[in-house]
Design an enzyme around this catalytic site. Structure first.
Site, PDB file in Angstrom:
ATOM      1  N   SER A   1      98.751  79.684  87.829  1.00 13.80           N
ATOM      2  CA  SER A   1      98.172  78.893  87.107  1.00 13.80           C
ATOM      3  C   SER A   1      97.646  77.891  87.760  1.00 13.80           C
ATOM      4  CB  SER A   1      98.909  78.851  85.797  1.00 13.80           C
ATOM      5  OG  SER A   1     100.066  78.246  85.918  1.00 13.80           O
TER       6      SER A   1
ATOM      7  N   GLU B   1      91.983  85.731  83.765  1.00 12.51           N
ATOM      8  CA  GLU B   1      91.102  85.133  84.582  1.00 12.51           C
ATOM      9  C   GLU B   1      91.117  85.619  86.155  1.00 12.51           C
ATOM     10  OE1 GLU B   1      91.027  80.439  82.871  1.00 12.51           O
ATOM     11  OE2 GLU B   1      92.757  81.074  84.054  1.00 12.51           O
TER      12      GLU B   1
ATOM     13  N   ASN C   1      93.367  76.255  81.669  1.00 14.03           N
ATOM     14  CA  ASN C   1      94.249  75.237  81.744  1.00 14.03           C
ATOM     15  C   ASN C   1      93.549  73.922  82.108  1.00 14.03           C
ATOM     16  OD1 ASN C   1      96.546  76.397  81.294  1.00 14.03           O
ATOM     17  ND2 ASN C   1      97.026  77.227  83.165  1.00 14.03           N
TER      18      ASN C   1
ATOM     19  N   HIS D   1      95.047  85.865  86.572  1.00 18.57           N
ATOM     20  CA  HIS D   1      95.855  84.822  85.780  1.00 18.57           C
ATOM     21  C   HIS D   1      95.924  85.440  84.359  1.00 18.57           C
ATOM     22  CE1 HIS D   1      96.390  80.755  83.864  1.00 18.57           C
ATOM     23  NE2 HIS D   1      97.492  81.200  84.054  1.00 18.57           N
TER      24      HIS D   1
HETATM   25  N1  3HC Z   1     104.125  93.746  73.248  1.00 18.35           N
HETATM   26  C1  3HC Z   1     103.366  94.308  72.262  1.00 18.35           C
HETATM   27  N2  3HC Z   1     103.476  93.726  71.141  1.00 18.35           N
HETATM   28  C2  3HC Z   1     104.442  92.947  71.019  1.00 18.35           C
HETATM   29  C3  3HC Z   1     105.227  92.166  71.881  1.00 18.35           C
HETATM   30  C4  3HC Z   1     104.982  92.872  72.999  1.00 18.35           C
HETATM   31  N3  3HC Z   1     105.812  92.275  74.035  1.00 18.35           N
HETATM   32  N4  3HC Z   1     105.950  91.041  71.287  1.00 18.35           N
HETATM   33  C5  3HC Z   1     105.587  91.110  70.042  1.00 18.35           C
HETATM   34  N5  3HC Z   1     104.559  91.925  69.650  1.00 18.35           N
HETATM   35  C6  3HC Z   1     103.885  92.079  68.380  1.00 18.35           C
HETATM   36  C7  3HC Z   1     104.983  91.854  67.335  1.00 18.35           C
HETATM   37  O1  3HC Z   1     105.593  92.991  66.956  1.00 18.35           O
HETATM   38  C8  3HC Z   1     103.874  91.395  66.162  1.00 18.35           C
HETATM   39  O2  3HC Z   1     103.256  92.520  65.590  1.00 18.35           O
HETATM   40  P1  3HC Z   1     103.449  92.505  63.865  1.00 18.35           P
HETATM   41  O3  3HC Z   1     102.827  91.167  63.318  1.00 18.35           O
HETATM   42  O4  3HC Z   1     102.615  93.842  63.310  1.00 18.35           O
HETATM   43  O5  3HC Z   1     105.025  92.432  63.608  1.00 18.35           O
HETATM   44  C9  3HC Z   1     102.590  90.820  67.018  1.00 18.35           C
HETATM   45  O6  3HC Z   1     102.647  91.185  68.220  1.00 18.35           O
HETATM   46  C10 3HC Z   1     102.516  89.444  66.744  1.00 18.35           C
HETATM   47  O7  3HC Z   1     103.609  88.799  66.673  1.00 18.35           O
HETATM   48  P2  3HC Z   1     104.091  87.449  66.101  1.00 18.35           P
HETATM   49  O8  3HC Z   1     104.476  87.527  64.682  1.00 18.35           O
HETATM   50  O9  3HC Z   1     104.946  86.648  66.818  1.00 18.35           O
HETATM   51  O10 3HC Z   1     102.565  86.857  66.227  1.00 18.35           O
HETATM   52  P3  3HC Z   1     101.766  85.685  65.733  1.00 18.35           P
HETATM   53  O11 3HC Z   1     100.765  86.088  64.932  1.00 18.35           O
HETATM   54  O12 3HC Z   1     102.724  84.779  65.314  1.00 18.35           O
HETATM   55  O13 3HC Z   1     100.867  85.294  67.090  1.00 18.35           O
HETATM   56  C11 3HC Z   1     100.828  84.557  69.105  1.00 18.35           C
HETATM   57  C12 3HC Z   1     101.689  84.980  68.336  1.00 18.35           C
HETATM   58  C13 3HC Z   1      99.646  85.684  69.754  1.00 18.35           C
HETATM   59  C14 3HC Z   1     101.475  84.143  70.400  1.00 18.35           C
HETATM   60  C15 3HC Z   1      99.823  83.293  68.747  1.00 18.35           C
HETATM   61  O14 3HC Z   1     100.862  82.532  68.108  1.00 18.35           O
HETATM   62  C16 3HC Z   1      99.118  82.882  69.916  1.00 18.35           C
HETATM   63  O15 3HC Z   1      97.939  83.276  70.177  1.00 18.35           O
HETATM   64  N6  3HC Z   1      99.662  81.318  70.170  1.00 18.35           N
HETATM   65  C17 3HC Z   1      98.875  80.641  71.185  1.00 18.35           C
HETATM   66  C18 3HC Z   1      99.349  81.330  72.430  1.00 18.35           C
HETATM   67  C19 3HC Z   1      98.645  80.757  73.650  1.00 18.35           C
HETATM   68  O16 3HC Z   1      97.808  79.936  73.461  1.00 18.35           O
HETATM   69  N7  3HC Z   1      98.982  81.347  74.696  1.00 18.35           N
HETATM   70  C20 3HC Z   1      98.214  80.604  75.976  1.00 18.35           C
HETATM   71  C21 3HC Z   1      99.279  79.754  76.698  1.00 18.35           C
HETATM   72  S1  3HC Z   1      98.735  79.108  78.158  1.00 18.35           S
HETATM   73  C22 3HC Z   1      99.160  80.032  79.449  1.00 18.35           C
HETATM   74  O17 3HC Z   1      99.759  81.115  79.059  1.00 18.35           O
HETATM   75  C23 3HC Z   1      98.702  79.708  80.612  1.00 18.35           C
HETATM   76  C24 3HC Z   1      99.780  79.499  81.535  1.00 18.35           C
HETATM   77  O18 3HC Z   1      99.359  79.319  82.909  1.00 18.35           O
HETATM   78  C25 3HC Z   1     100.533  78.031  81.617  1.00 18.35           C
END
Ligand code: 3HC
Length: 284
Positions: free
Chosen positions: A119, A152, A190, A140
Site C-alpha cells: 500500500s 488498484e 490511501n 493493491h
Molecule cells: N469471504 C466471503 N464472504 C465473507 C467473508 C469471506 N472471507 N467473511 C465474511 N463474509 C461475508 C459474511 O458471511 C457476511 O455475509 P452475511 O451478511 O450474509 O452473513 C458478509 O460477508 C458481510 O459480513 P459483515 O456482517 O461483517 O458485513 P458488514 O455489512 O458489516 O460489512 C465490511 C463489512 C464490508 C467490512 C464493511 O463494514 C466495510 O466496507 N467497511 C469498510 C472497509 C474498508 O474501508 N476497507 C478498506 C480499508 S483500507 C485498506 O485495506 C488499504 C490498506 O492498504 C491499508
C-alpha cells in the site's frame, strides 16, 4: 498470456484473502509462509473461513472442496517456479520486498508477472531489483479482501502495457473492479483515506468528541460503512502508522504525519482487531 498458476507470498490478513478469492475464482494457488507452522495455520484459517461460508449457506460444499483442493502452502520461495503470476503480500518493509523480488526473479519462469500488494512501498524499487522490470506492477487489494471489490492496478514507468492488460484482466476474473493508477506512494485510496484517519485521531486527541461519537458521526452523517476508529482497528494501527510515515517521508506534508497518540498505541501493542485491542477491545 494466460494465467493459471498463481503464487502468493504471505498468508496473513491480506495474503489469505488473495489466496481465497483466487482459489474461488478457479486459479491454482500456492502460498509461501515463513515456516511450516505458519503454512499449517494459513491452511487452517482458509479452511475455517470457507467452512464458515458453507455453514452460512453462502457457498456450497462442492465449491468449498474444489477451492480448497486448488490451495497449497509451502515454506520455500523456490516452489514458486511454475507460477504465471506471483502476488507478494508480506508486511510493509521496502528492503525485504526488494530482496524478495530479486530472489523471485531468479525462481519464477521468464514469462511470469511479479506483483506486489503493497500500500505504500515503492513498486519501482522492487521492479529495479529484478531483471524483468517490465513485468512488475502493483496489485493493491483492500481489507477484507473477499468483501472489498476494488483492486488498484499500479504501473511504474517501467511496466509493459501488455502486463498491465493481463493483470487487469486477472483482477476482473477474480470478480473485482480494477482502477488504473501510477506508482506513487499510497496510490489513490490511501492518499485520501490515510489523512482522514489521522485527522480522526487528532480530533479525538483534541477532546472534541468521544471515539464512539466520532464513529457514529461518520457512519450516520456520511453513510460510511464504518467509522474511522472501527476502520483503523480493522486495517491495523501499525499498518496505518507505517503507511503514514512513508507518506510523510515522501510528500513532507504535516497532514500525513502520524499523530502522537497513534504512535504510542502501536508502541503499547494496541494494534487493532488482530491484537484484540486497538481503539476498541475485541473478544473472540
Ligand atoms: N469471504 C466471503 N464472504 C465473507 C467473508 C469471506 N472471507 N467473511 C465474511 N463474509 C461475508 C459474511 O458471511 C457476511 O455475509 P452475511 O451478511 O450474509 O452473513 C458478509 O460477508 C458481510 O459480513 P459483515 O456482517 O461483517 O458485513 P458488514 O455489512 O458489516 O460489512 C465490511 C463489512 C464490508 C467490512 C464493511 O463494514 C466495510 O466496507 N467497511 C469498510 C472497509 C474498508 O474501508 N476497507 C478498506 C480499508 S483500507 C485498506 O485495506 C488499504 C490498506 O492498504 C491499508
Amino acid at each position: 498470456m494466460i494465467i493459471k498458476n498463481v503464487g502468493v507470498i504471505g498468508c496473513g490478513l491480506m495474503g489469505s484473502g488473495i489466496v481465497q478469492v483466487a482459489a474461488q475464482a478457479g486459479f491454482s494457488v500456492l502460498f509461501v509462509e515463513a515456516n511450516d507452522e505458519l503454512v499449517r495455520r494459513g491452511l487452517g484459517r482458509l479452511r475455517e473461513t470457507l467452512e464458515g461460508l458453507v455453514a452460512k449457506g453462502k457457498l456450497d460444499a462442492t465449491a468449498k472442496d474444489a477451492a480448497l483442493a486448488r490451495i497449497a502452502g509451502t515454506p520455500r520461495l523456490e516452489d514458486l517456479k511454475a507460477c504465471d503470476l506471483v502476488v507478494e503480500a508480506m508486511t510493509e518493509n521496502q528492503p525485504l520486498k526488494n530482496e524478495t523480488f530479486a530472489k523471485l526473479d531468479r525462481i519464477a519462469p521468464p514469462h511470469a508477472i511479479l506483483a506486489t500488494n503493497t500500500s505504500s512501498c515503492n513498486v519501482t524499487a522492487m521492479a529495479a531489483a529484478t531483471r524483468r522490470p517490465g513485468q512488475v506492477l502493483g496489485l493493491h487489494f483492500f481489507n477484507p479482501v473477499p468483501l472489498m471489490k476494488l483492486v488498484e492496478v499500479a504501473r511504474t514507468i517501467l511496466t509493459d502495457e501488455g502486463v498491465v492488460t493481463t493483470a487487469t484482466e486477472w483482477v476482473r476474473a477474480l470478480g473485482k473492479t480494477p482502477i488504473q493508477t501510477k506508482d506513487s506512494t499510497a496510490f489513490v485510496v490511501n492518499r485520501l483515506l490515510v489523512p482522514y484517519l489521522l485527522d480522526a485521531v487528532r480530533l479525538y486527541e483534541s477532546g472534541l468528541a468521544s471515539l464512539e461519537d466520532i464513529d457514529t458521526a461518520m457512519k450516520l452523517g456520511c453513510g460510511y460503512p464504518m467509522g474511522p476508529f472501527t476502520l483503523l482497528d480493522l486495517v491495523g494501527l501499525d499498518t496505518t502508522t507505517y503507511v503514514a510515515e512513508v507518506m510523510f517521508e515522501e510528500f513532507r506534508e504535516p497532514r500525513y504525519a502520524p499523530p502522537p497518540l497513534l504512535k504510542r498505541m502501536v508502541m503499547a501493542g494496541h494494534l487493532g482487531r488482530k491484537a484484540g485491542r486497538g481503539f476498541y477491545t475485541y473478544t473472540k
